[in-house]
Design an enzyme around this catalytic site. Structure first.
Site, PDB file in Angstrom:
ATOM      1  N   TYR A 302     -29.482 -65.684 -35.430  1.00  0.00           N
ATOM      2  CA  TYR A 302     -28.841 -66.878 -34.753  1.00  0.00           C
ATOM      3  C   TYR A 302     -29.530 -67.479 -33.709  1.00  0.00           C
ATOM      4  O   TYR A 302     -28.923 -68.386 -32.953  1.00  0.00           O
ATOM      5  CB  TYR A 302     -27.536 -66.464 -34.050  1.00  0.00           C
ATOM      6  CG  TYR A 302     -26.652 -65.668 -34.923  1.00  0.00           C
ATOM      7  CD1 TYR A 302     -26.001 -66.147 -36.066  1.00  0.00           C
ATOM      8  CD2 TYR A 302     -26.362 -64.332 -34.893  1.00  0.00           C
ATOM      9  CE1 TYR A 302     -25.055 -65.529 -36.912  1.00  0.00           C
ATOM     10  CE2 TYR A 302     -25.381 -63.733 -35.400  1.00  0.00           C
ATOM     11  CZ  TYR A 302     -24.884 -63.958 -36.528  1.00  0.00           C
ATOM     12  OH  TYR A 302     -24.068 -63.320 -37.350  1.00  0.00           O
ATOM     13  N   CYS A 328     -41.704 -54.332 -39.036  1.00  0.00           N
ATOM     14  CA  CYS A 328     -42.930 -55.040 -39.763  1.00  0.00           C
ATOM     15  C   CYS A 328     -42.708 -56.264 -40.210  1.00  0.00           C
ATOM     16  O   CYS A 328     -42.737 -56.608 -41.312  1.00  0.00           O
ATOM     17  CB  CYS A 328     -43.644 -53.943 -40.730  1.00  0.00           C
ATOM     18  SG  CYS A 328     -44.472 -52.674 -40.012  1.00  0.00           S
TER      19      CYS A 328
HETATM   20  N1  LLP Z   1     -11.115 -63.607 -37.205  1.00  0.00           N
HETATM   21  C1  LLP Z   1     -11.915 -64.003 -38.126  1.00  0.00           C
HETATM   22  C2  LLP Z   1     -11.212 -64.212 -39.422  1.00  0.00           C
HETATM   23  C3  LLP Z   1     -13.422 -63.953 -38.063  1.00  0.00           C
HETATM   24  O1  LLP Z   1     -13.799 -64.140 -39.313  1.00  0.00           O
HETATM   25  C4  LLP Z   1     -13.814 -63.711 -37.124  1.00  0.00           C
HETATM   26  C5  LLP Z   1     -15.375 -63.692 -36.868  1.00  0.00           C
HETATM   27  C6  LLP Z   1     -13.120 -63.311 -35.685  1.00  0.00           C
HETATM   28  C7  LLP Z   1     -11.726 -63.384 -35.958  1.00  0.00           C
HETATM   29  C8  LLP Z   1     -13.621 -63.117 -34.417  1.00  0.00           C
HETATM   30  O2  LLP Z   1     -14.451 -64.102 -33.993  1.00  0.00           O
HETATM   31  P1  LLP Z   1     -14.891 -64.032 -32.475  1.00  0.00           P
HETATM   32  O3  LLP Z   1     -13.782 -64.112 -31.561  1.00  0.00           O
HETATM   33  O4  LLP Z   1     -15.545 -62.738 -32.072  1.00  0.00           O
HETATM   34  O5  LLP Z   1     -15.856 -65.012 -32.249  1.00  0.00           O
HETATM   35  N2  LLP Z   1     -22.024 -62.336 -36.087  1.00  0.00           N
HETATM   36  C9  LLP Z   1     -21.436 -63.635 -35.348  1.00  0.00           C
HETATM   37  C10 LLP Z   1     -20.111 -64.037 -35.187  1.00  0.00           C
HETATM   38  C11 LLP Z   1     -19.646 -63.988 -36.544  1.00  0.00           C
HETATM   39  C12 LLP Z   1     -18.142 -64.148 -36.641  1.00  0.00           C
HETATM   40  C13 LLP Z   1     -17.521 -63.955 -37.737  1.00  0.00           C
HETATM   41  N3  LLP Z   1     -16.106 -64.041 -37.903  1.00  0.00           N
HETATM   42  C14 LLP Z   1     -22.364 -63.487 -33.911  1.00  0.00           C
HETATM   43  O6  LLP Z   1     -22.822 -62.486 -33.570  1.00  0.00           O
HETATM   44  O7  LLP Z   1     -22.412 -64.514 -33.212  1.00  0.00           O
END
Ligand code: LLP
Length: 403
Positions: A302, A328
Site C-alpha cells: 500500500y 529476493c
Molecule cells: N468491516 C469490513 C467488512 C471490512 O472489510 C473491514 C476491513 C473492516 C470492517 C475493518 O476496517 P478497519 O477499521 O480496520 O479500517 N489490509 C488493509 C486494510 C484492509 C481492510 C479490509 N477490510 C491495510 O492494511 O490497510
C-alpha cells in the site's frame, strides 16, 4: 511502549517479533464505547482479520465485544476464543453456499452481499433472518485498494438494487434483520461516515423489522506523529444524535454496530527486527533487516508508512537510511528515512504493527513467520510461537517421480 522493555523482549523471544500492548487495545475499545455512551445499544464487532490471534480475540471478548468475521475460519476462531455464535457476525464477500451452510450450522449471524446469494440463501433457509451489505456508492479510504464502497467495488448490493431485494425477500419470505455497510479503511472525515449513514437510513426504511444497523469500520489512526486521525469523540456525538433520531422515526430502538479493526489494534503493535547488514551504496545507505515483505507487507503493498525507531541506539546521530528486507525481490520498508545511526545487530522497532501486519504475513521465500507476544501490566505473554522448519514442511507431500 518503552524502548528498553522492547529490547528486553527481543532478547527474550528473538527476532523478528511482534509485540502487542493489551492496554492500548483496551483504551481504544473504551474510547469508542464512551464516544457512544449516548445510544442505548452499541455493539462493537471487532474486525478479526486485522489481528486474529486467539488471545487478542479473548481480550476483545472480555471487553464484551463481538467479532466481525469474513471467513468460516474466523468464525471458528471466534468459537474457539469462547464467543457464542450470536456474537459472531459473518460478513463475507463472494463465498460459496457451502461456506454459508457451514456458518449456519455453527449459528453465526449472517450478512449477504449479493442478490443471487440472497435469493439462493433465502430459498434454502427462509426462516433464518439475514442482514444485507449495501454498497453506498461512496469513494473513500486511504488508497484505492482499501476503498470498497464505491460504485465499481465488488462489495455489497448496490443501493440502487433495493427493488430487487424487496422482490426476492417477498418471494423467499426472508426477514432482513439488519443493514450493513463498510466504505473503506483509513477514512479521516466524519462527513464520509455520516454521508454513508444517511444512505443506510434511507435503505433501512424499506424493512419494517430490523434489529440493527452496522456502519462497518474504517476509522483512521495516526501512522506518523503529525498525522490526523478520525475524531471518534466528535463522531460519537454527531452519530449518536442522528441514530437516536432515526430510531425514533423508525419506531424501534435498534442496535448501532461498528466493525473497527485499525482503530482497536493498529497502534498497539510493534514489530521488532534486527539489522543484518548496513550497506552504503553510491547514493543510498541500506539497512537490511532479518525480515521482509513476508512479515510486514503494508509498506510494499500500500506504500504504507510505518514509523521506525532504532531502539538499540536511540541517541545516535540521525542519518538517512533505506530500510530493506531479505526477500529476493524489492521489499523496501522506508526510503531515505532519517533514523538514529544504525549499526549491524541493532534492533529496529516498527510502529502501528498491530493491524494487518502479522495477519497478512506469509511464508514467502520459505521463511518462518515470527512469534507474537502480548504485554499486559508489564507482564509479557507469548501468544504465538515462532514457526519452525517443520511447520514449513507440515502439509507437503513428497512425491518422487520415476523419470
Ligand atoms: N468491516 C469490513 C467488512 C471490512 O472489510 C473491514 C476491513 C473492516 C470492517 C475493518 O476496517 P478497519 O477499521 O480496520 O479500517 N489490509 C488493509 C486494510 C484492509 C481492510 C479490509 N477490510 C491495510 O492494511 O490497510
Amino acid at each position: 511502549m518503552n524502548k528498553e522493555y522492547l529490547i528486553s523482549l527481543e532478547q527474550k523471544y528473538g527476532s523478528p517479533l511482534y509485540v502487542y500492548d493489551a492496554e492500548k487495545i483496551i483504551s481504544q475499545y473504551k474510547r469508542l464505547e464512551n464516544a457512544f455512551s449516548g445510544v442505548n445499544n452499541l455493539k462493537i464487532n471487532y474486525a478479526t482479520k486485522a489481528l486474529s490471534n486467539i488471545s487478542i480475540l479473548k481480550l476483545i471478548k472480555s471487553l464484551n465485544g463481538n467479532l466481525d468475521c469474513v471467513s468460516i475460519q474466523e468464525v471458528q476462531l471466534g468459537l474457539e476464543a469462547g464467543f457464542t455464535p450470536d456474537q459472531l457476525c459473518f460478513t463475507p464477500s463472494g463465498v460459496s453456499m457451502t461456506e454459508l451452510d457451514h456458518a449456519v450450522s455453527l449459528g453465526a449471524k449472517i450478512t449477504l452481499d449479493s442478490l443471487s446469494v440472497l435469493e439462493e440463501f433465502g430459498s434454502k433457509y427462509p426462516n433464518i433472518p439475514v442482514s444485507i451489505r449495501i454498497n453506498p456508492h461512496i469513494m473513500a479510504g486511504g488508497n484505492k485498494k482499501i476503498s470498497v464502497g464505491h460504485v465499481s467495488s465488488k462489495f455489497g448490493i448496490s443501493k440502487e438494487h433495493m427493488p430487487d431485494v424487496l422482490e426476492i425477500i417477498k418471494q423467499t419470505g426472508t426477514r432482513i434483520d439488519g443493514v450493513h455497510m463498510h466504505t473503506g479503511s483509513d477514512i479521516l472525515d466524519i462527513d464520509v461516515f455520516v454521508r454513508g449513514a444517511e444512505v443506510l437510513f434511507e435503505i433501512a426504511r424499506n424493512f419494517n423489522d430490523l434489529d440493527f444497523i452496522d456502519f462497518g469500520g474504517g476509522f483512521k489512526v495516526a501512522y506518523k506523529e503529525e498525522d490526523p486521525s478520525t475524531d471518534i469523540e466528535e463522531f460519537g456525538k454527531i452519530m449518536s444524535d442522528r441514530f437516536n433520531e432515526f430510531c425514533k422515526d423508525y419506531g424501534k430502538d435498534l442496535a448501532i454496530e461498528f466493525e473497527p479493526g485499525k482503530l482497536l489494534v493498529s497502534e498497539c503493535g510493534y514489530f521488532l527486527a534486527k539489522v543484518n547488514v548496513v550497506k552504503p551504496n553510491t547514493n543510498t545507505i541500506f539497512a537490511g533487516i532479518d525480515s521482509g515483505l513476508n512479515h510486514l507487507l503494508r509498506p510494499m503493498y500500500y506504500d504504507a508508512y510505518h514509523h521506525i525507531d532504532n531502539i538499540s541506539n536511540p541517541l545516535g546521530n540521525e542519518k538517512k537510511y533505506t530500510v530493506v528486507g531479505y526477500i529476493c525481490e524489492t521489499d523496501t520498508f522506508a526510503k531515505h528515512r532519517p533514523i538514529a545511526e544504525i549499526r549491524q545487530g541493532d534492533v529496529l522497532s516498527f510502529k502501528n504493527a498491530g493491524a494487518y501486519c502479522f495477519s497478512m504475513a506469509s511464508n514467502y521465500n520459505s521463511r518462518c513467520r515470527p512469534a507474537e507476544v502480548m504485554v499486559y501490566k508489564n507482564k509479557d505473554y507469548l501468544i504465538r510461537e515462532r514457526e519452525t522448519f517443520d511447520d514449513l514442511l507440515k502439509h507437503q507431500i513428497e512425491v518422487n517421480l520415476d523419470l
